[in-house]
Enzyme design. Structure first.
Site, PDB file in Angstrom:
ATOM      1  N   GLN B 143      -3.556   2.124   3.407  1.00 41.10           N
ATOM      2  CA  GLN B 143      -4.914   1.613   3.427  1.00 41.10           C
ATOM      3  C   GLN B 143      -4.984   0.307   2.657  1.00 41.10           C
ATOM      4  O   GLN B 143      -4.528   0.255   1.509  1.00 41.10           O
ATOM      5  CB  GLN B 143      -5.815   2.670   2.786  1.00 41.10           C
ATOM      6  CG  GLN B 143      -7.286   2.422   2.936  1.00 41.10           C
ATOM      7  CD  GLN B 143      -8.062   3.646   2.489  1.00 41.10           C
ATOM      8  OE1 GLN B 143      -8.078   4.670   3.141  1.00 41.10           O
ATOM      9  NE2 GLN B 143      -8.687   3.530   1.347  1.00 41.10           N
ATOM     10  N   SER B 146      -8.614  -2.096  -1.381  1.00 42.96           N
ATOM     11  CA  SER B 146      -8.785  -2.707  -2.703  1.00 42.96           C
ATOM     12  C   SER B 146      -8.049  -4.034  -2.806  1.00 42.96           C
ATOM     13  O   SER B 146      -7.059  -4.263  -2.124  1.00 42.96           O
ATOM     14  CB  SER B 146      -8.256  -1.775  -3.783  1.00 42.96           C
ATOM     15  OG  SER B 146      -9.008  -0.607  -3.822  1.00 42.96           O
ATOM     16  N   SER B 178      -1.404   3.235  -1.388  1.00 44.37           N
ATOM     17  CA  SER B 178      -0.449   4.328  -1.544  1.00 44.37           C
ATOM     18  C   SER B 178       0.548   4.340  -0.392  1.00 44.37           C
ATOM     19  O   SER B 178       0.140   4.199   0.756  1.00 44.37           O
ATOM     20  CB  SER B 178      -1.182   5.668  -1.577  1.00 44.37           C
ATOM     21  OG  SER B 178      -2.041   5.714  -2.680  1.00 44.37           O
ATOM     22  N   GLU B 262     -11.761  11.037   2.960  1.00 42.55           N
ATOM     23  CA  GLU B 262     -10.974  11.250   1.759  1.00 42.55           C
ATOM     24  C   GLU B 262     -11.633  12.261   0.829  1.00 42.55           C
ATOM     25  O   GLU B 262     -10.971  13.019   0.146  1.00 42.55           O
ATOM     26  CB  GLU B 262     -10.827   9.908   1.042  1.00 42.55           C
ATOM     27  CG  GLU B 262     -10.006   9.954  -0.208  1.00 42.55           C
ATOM     28  CD  GLU B 262      -9.655   8.551  -0.675  1.00 42.55           C
ATOM     29  OE1 GLU B 262      -8.554   8.377  -1.161  1.00 42.55           O
ATOM     30  OE2 GLU B 262     -10.491   7.636  -0.532  1.00 42.55           O
ATOM     31  N   ASN B 395     -14.905   7.501 -10.667  1.00 43.89           N
ATOM     32  CA  ASN B 395     -15.986   8.472 -10.865  1.00 43.89           C
ATOM     33  C   ASN B 395     -17.274   7.817 -11.356  1.00 43.89           C
ATOM     34  O   ASN B 395     -18.364   8.262 -11.020  1.00 43.89           O
ATOM     35  CB  ASN B 395     -15.537   9.564 -11.840  1.00 43.89           C
ATOM     36  CG  ASN B 395     -14.646  10.587 -11.147  1.00 43.89           C
ATOM     37  OD1 ASN B 395     -14.260  10.401  -9.990  1.00 43.89           O
ATOM     38  ND2 ASN B 395     -14.337  11.663 -11.838  1.00 43.89           N
TER      39      ASN B 395
END
Lengths: 371, 411
Positions: B143, B146, B178, B262, B395
């Site tokens: 992916q 970012s 990743s 996700e 978070n």
């Protein structure tokens, strides 16, 4: 809470009905007025609850009840908690359950219909997980009766009760004994708690003679386990209702209260606390609902879930209520505002029928036994 | 490590999907297949394995799952899946966790994010080409969301895509991808309209061939010592117009469906593994009469975590029920609650194990690659928990989202 033996009823309709009555009859103003007056129970509300059949939910149909189970009871407990209603419902329902589990036909016929109709309010000994000590002793009396000696303290709803169900030591064993506070020589002392929506009671017996038929025949330990699980789920449900209510009040306040030229709910530090509370409410609510469902279906692990739900839900309630006072600022610290009522109820819930540590310890033991 | 299965030549064929109409039979078949196929010693064999061995093992495991139709069972039938229901999904995850089978984490983007992205947005040609590639050739996807400097403010990304004839020319840099080092393709977000009044409005969504000229991948060594993440440098990389997903400048909304994938199903498998871990830890403590069982503080910390784990599984089941009603959306808020709850619980529980580990837990040891959070290496697992509290939206960002979208607090 016992497992119901009917197909249940429309739970959302029940919830709507209970909430509608409590919104009207147990508004924050009315609850505040009650707590200022130092009563033991809200009589008009008690009569209304009885008329509406809330107290008859779990009693057997043969004894004037509706024969329903944990799912319906949990909704009533949750709504009572939401409204902070000053009613001795838990003590009454615990006596109904004990009679169903351990009472003989005569005892059930004598007491259950009157409890289900709200003619009598009940209270039971304060049980805690892993502790079966009692300061009452029972011995044989005249004419097949029994004699009761000692002290029963910390009776939830005890001061408001018309019938007490007390755990007493009888020789090497334990027994549950029914006592009417109206008997000569019995005085239930009102013990004030900081949470003024509820009261504890304390009663002392000095060779009180009780007639025959006052001792439950069922296994006292099994009855105690069932009552503890019932109380745990009731308090977990009360906590769930109260925590959601005080959280909603707090959110409303954060959306409207302005400081530094904007609503304080726009500040990130406050938002994150609210998000934490929301997640905790969703998580603990899921556990409470699961415990209720398992109890209703008679799942053998239901007791463990009930204890776990009590530990988690009452801790979450306390956390949310504590932060609600803080997030309301000065107004949340005033007597006029309902925040402190929720905070006090939350903190009492944490301790009733044993504190969080006792519940966690018992759950650990049960998990280990099953591992 | 040599890649070989534990199956004997006489092993029967397994076909769980053939008995999907009977849930008990389906479970039994999945369980029997796992018993036959998962090498009993895979943990030991993968302990301290090289990167090449890890990749080979992942590919072997993915192929084995594919042979019995369990690599892509959740995909719609038209897309090469088995279109099985959520109840089957639950059973597969439960049995995989029970068997402590390897986690095909190298294929997470391929299996979940790619179909979630192409659903409703991809062209038929894209679905045919790329979903088939995953299913039949084990193509690995990463992916490219970012960027350095964008972090949780994903919409501030600066990688540019300029249309020139039949291609878009890409320049920029991605980070935290990743398994980028092993990936064949990348789900890429790039800015197509730098002048858009709202920065979300100028972003498009592309399929990037990682072998295309101008793509450079550089692994990033992370706190655990592993290099799961990569940086991707894009220098005049050409992407055919046919590999634009959806409309130009409409990439932001599509990315939201990728991200919600996700936060839902993937955590379901992890929560099943977590449940197994806690149960196994307790059973092991009981068997060995571990010292912490006599420590009130530790016992209570364990049971608090256990209760939170039970609550997590219940939340996921509630989400599953929503997905069953609405397969590709589900609740808009529950996945976020689940992600935050899971990751914070994971942090707390791995730290609990770390404390119990004492000084021994601080010693450097080889780790089990592909073991999820049950590698048995307490310090490694603790460090790895940050991957869950930071990635997929930190978070803190998710809590702001919850406050604004679910609770209605003002911006």
């Amino acid at each position: 809470m016992s497992d119901g033996h009917s197909d249940g009823m429309d739970l959302e309709a029940l919830r709507d009905g209970v909430r509608a009555v409590l919104t009207e009859q147990a508004s924050h103003e009315k609850v505040a007025a009650f707590t200022n007056a130092e009563g033991v129970r809200d009589e008009p509300l008690w009569s209304q609850a009885a008329e509406l059949g809330w107290l008859a939910l779990s009693a057997d149909e043969a004894h004037g009840g509706l024969g329903l189970g944990s799912s319906e009871l949990a909704i009533v407990y949750e709504e009572l908690g939401r409204a902070l209603a000053p009613l001795p419902v838990l003590g009454t329902m615990l006596v109904v359950e004990a009679l169903a589990r351990g009472g003989d036909a005569a005892q059930q016929a004598a007491w259950t219909p009157r409890l289900a109709a709200g003619e009598l309010a009940g209270a039971v000994s304060m049980l805690t997980p892993g502790d079966r000590t009692t300061r009452l002793t029972l011995s044989a009396g005249a004419d097949g009766g029994v004699t009761l000696d000692g002290v029963a303290a910390d009776l939830l709803d005890g001061a408001a009760a018309d019938i007490l169900l007390l755990l007493a030591r009888e020789g090497e064993g334990l027994s549950w004994v029914l006592v009417e506070p109206a008997l000569d020589g019995v005085v239930v002392e009102k013990v004030a708690t900081v949470d003024r929506t509820r009261r504890l009671g304390e009663v002392r017996f000095d060779r009180l003679a009780l007639p025959a038929g006052r001792v439950l025949m069922g296994d006292a330990g099994q009855i105690a386990d069932a009552l503890l699980a019932h109380a745990a789920l009731a308090l977990a449900s009360d906590a769930r209702g109260g925590a959601n209510a005080v959280f909603e009040i707090t959110l409303d306040y954060l959306k409207t209260r302005e400081q530094f030229g904007k609503p304080i709910g726009s500040f990130q530090a406050l938002k994150h606390r609210c998000a934490d509370h929301k997640i905790a409410l969703v998580a603990s609510g899921a556990l409470v609902a699961e415990a209720v469902a398992r109890m209703a279906s008679g799942d053998p692990a239901a007791g463990r879930y009930a204890l776990a739900a009590k530990a988690l839900a009452t801790e979450v309630y306390a956390r949310v209520a504590q932060d609600a006072v803080q997030l309301h600022g000065g107004i949340g610290y005033t007597w006029e505002h309902p925040c402190h009522l929720y905070l006090k109820r939350a903190k009492l819930n944490e301790q009733l029928f044993g504190g969080p540590a006792a519940y966690l310890d018992r759950v650990t033991d049960l998990l280990l036994a099953a591992a | 490590m040599s890649v070989q299965t534990a199956t004997s030549p006489t092993t029967r064929r397994f076909d769980p999907l053939a008995c999907k109409d009977d849930l008990d039979a389906f479970r039994a078949e999945v369980r029997a297949w796992l018993e036959a196929v998962v090498p009993a010693d895979w943990h030991a064999r993968m302990t301290g394995a090289s990167e090449a061995d890890y990749v080979a093992f992942q590919r072997w495991w993915f192929a084995e799952m594919g042979k019995v139709g369990l690599a892509t069972p959740h995909w719609p039938r038209d897309w090469g899946g088995a279109d099985i229901g959520i109840r089957h999904q639950v059973i597969i995850f439960e049995e995989i966790a029970r068997a402590q089978a390897p986690n095909p984490d190298m294929f997470v983007i391929s299996l979940y994010h790619l179909p979630a992205t192409l659903f409703g947005n991809g062209s038929k040609a894209q679905r045919d080409r790329y979903l088939t590639g995953v299913k039949e050739r084990g193509e690995v996807w990463c992916q490219g969301f970012s960027e350095p400097g964008s972090g949780s403010d994903l919409a501030s990304l600066r990688t540019r895509a300029e249309r020139k004839g039949d291609v878009y020319v890409i320049n920029g840099q991605k980070v935290w991808s990743s398994y980028g080092a092993f990936a064949d393709y990348c789900l890429l977000l790039a800015r197509t309209d730098p002048t858009a009044p709202k920065k979300q409005a100028g972003i498009s969504y592309f399929i990037l061939n990682m072998k295309a000229p101008g793509v450079t991948v550089r692994p990033i060594r992370q706190a655990t010592g592993q290099a799961e993440f990569c940086e991707i440098f894009l220098d005049n990389v050409e992407i055919p117009v046919a590999d634009l997903i959806g409309e130009e400048n409409a990439g932001w909304a599509i990315a939201q469906s990728t991200l919600s994938a996700e936060r839902g199903l993937i955590i379901f498998e992890l929560s099943e593994r977590m449940a197994r871990t806690l149960d196994a830890d307790l059973a092991e403590a009981k068997r060995t009469d571990a010292a912490w069982l006599k420590d009130d503080e530790a016992r209570r910390a364990f049971t608090r975590a256990y209760n939170d784990m039970v609550a997590l599984r219940l939340m996921i089941r509630a989400l599953m029920q929503e997905i069953e009603t609405d397969p590709h959306m589900g609740s808009t808020t529950m996945p976020t609650y689940i992600k935050v709850h899971f990751s914070e619980l994971l942090r707390r529980y791995t730290e609990f194990r770390l404390k119990l580990g004492g000084l021994a837990g601080q010693l450097r040891q080889p780790i089990v690659l592909g073991g999820g959070h049950q590698t048995g290496n307490v310090m490694h697992d603790f460090l790895l928990s940050y991957a869950w509290t930071i990635s997929g939206g930190a978070n803190e960002i998710l809590k702001t989202m919850i406050a604004e979208r679910a609770l209605g607090l003002p911006r």
